[in-house]
Design an enzyme around this catalytic site. Structure first.
Site, mmCIF file in Angstrom:
data_model
loop_
_atom_site.group_PDB
_atom_site.id
_atom_site.type_symbol
_atom_site.label_atom_id
_atom_site.label_comp_id
_atom_site.label_asym_id
_atom_site.label_seq_id
_atom_site.Cartn_x
_atom_site.Cartn_y
_atom_site.Cartn_z
ATOM 1 C CE LYS A 38 -18.212 20.080 11.408
ATOM 2 N NZ LYS A 38 -16.971 20.367 10.685
ATOM 3 C CB SER A 55 -0.963 -0.045 1.191
ATOM 4 O OG SER A 55 -2.133 0.672 0.928
#
Length: 276
Positions: free
Chosen positions: A137, A84
């Site tokens: 949010k 990765s």
């Protein structure tokens, strides 16, 4: 002291500051190497399972800048694991060499982990409310249900990071993007599998890799240049010493394990951290 090849250790989880990996320290050392005329080459000794997109990309760009400014060879050597973000950084090198026991690849992105605890809270009669403005949010908070819109938002971010990652691999490996995406399903590859698929150039020991570099870049494996370790010595934290001193099954051990869990990026709220 004469000419030297820098063995530049990139180890551990790629993050801003960890027990073994420290972004600021590594970036400072790259600058020092750039200015050091006795440094003739850079070998990235990578032993990392990955980490954050931000730090991986910043390190990748810093090493590319070193290559462009110094015109010195940069090789990547993959040790136990270079997956990765570790592979991402390795793409900054002109050549990638793997140990025969290396696991590499894992080309993919995690944008977020949603933990929905609403059923558990409801079972025990626990209510939680966060006053907020902006309907998304508090997306990712464990006390609200994950919606299709939340998933779509984070998927779009993961896809964007994935496009960046695969484009870098395609450029580095001189490979069509479509072929990279066939390989980039998140799986890991053995060293020989990675070589067969064009993800690494050679499979050999580190000492043989140094000889290979000297012969390819300087005309002979007898080229006079020492190999100098550029490696940060990690400091032992109080938390680490305590964790080593107490069993995870003891009350203190359980408390320390919980603190470590809460500290992890995937458990913070809001947890909008792309991981490689």
């Amino acid at each position: 002291m004469g000419k030297y090849i820098a063995k530049f250790f990139i180890e551990g989880v790629i993050e801003e500051k960890g027990e073994t990996y420290n972004q600021e320290w590594l970036l400072d050392k790259i600058e020092d190497l750039t200015d050091d005329k006795k440094n003739v080459a850079l070998v990235l000794f990578i032993n990392s399972p990955g980490g954050s997109v931000y730090e991986s990309d910043e390190m990748y760009l810093a090493i590319k800048k070193y290559r462009e400014e110094t015109k010195r060879p940069v090789y990547a050597y993959f040790a136990d694991i270079a997956a990765s973000g570790g592979y991402y950084i390795g793409c900054s090198a002109g050549k990638i060499i793997a140990n025969r026991n290396t696991l590499t690849g894992s080309i993919g992105v995690i944008a977020n982990r949603f933990l929905d605890l609403t059923a558990v809270l409801s079972k025990y009669g626990i209510k939680s409310e966060t006053i907020h403005a902006g309907k998304n949010k508090i997306m990712g908070s464990p006390d609200i249900e994950t919606t299709d819109e939340h998933r779509a938002i984070m998927q779009s971010i993961a896809d964007e990071c994935y496009e960046q990652f695969t484009s870098i691999v395609a450029e580095s490996r001189n490979m069509p993007l479509e072929r990279v995406k066939e390989l980039a399903d998140g799986r890991v590859y053995s060293a020989l599998q990675a070589k067969a698929n064009g993800l690494v150039d050679e499979v050999m020991s580190f000492d043989d890799a140094i000889d290979f570099l000297k012969e390819k870049e300087f005309g002979s494996k007898d080229f006079k240049a020492e190999v100098r370790d550029i490696k940060r010595k990690p400091k032992k934290s109080l938390m680490k010493m305590l964790k080593g001193a107490f069993s995870p099954l003891s009350p203190l051990g359980e408390t320390l394990a919980l603190l470590n869990l809460v500290k992890s990026p995937s458990m913070r709220y809001p947890a909008y951290i792309c991981e490689l």
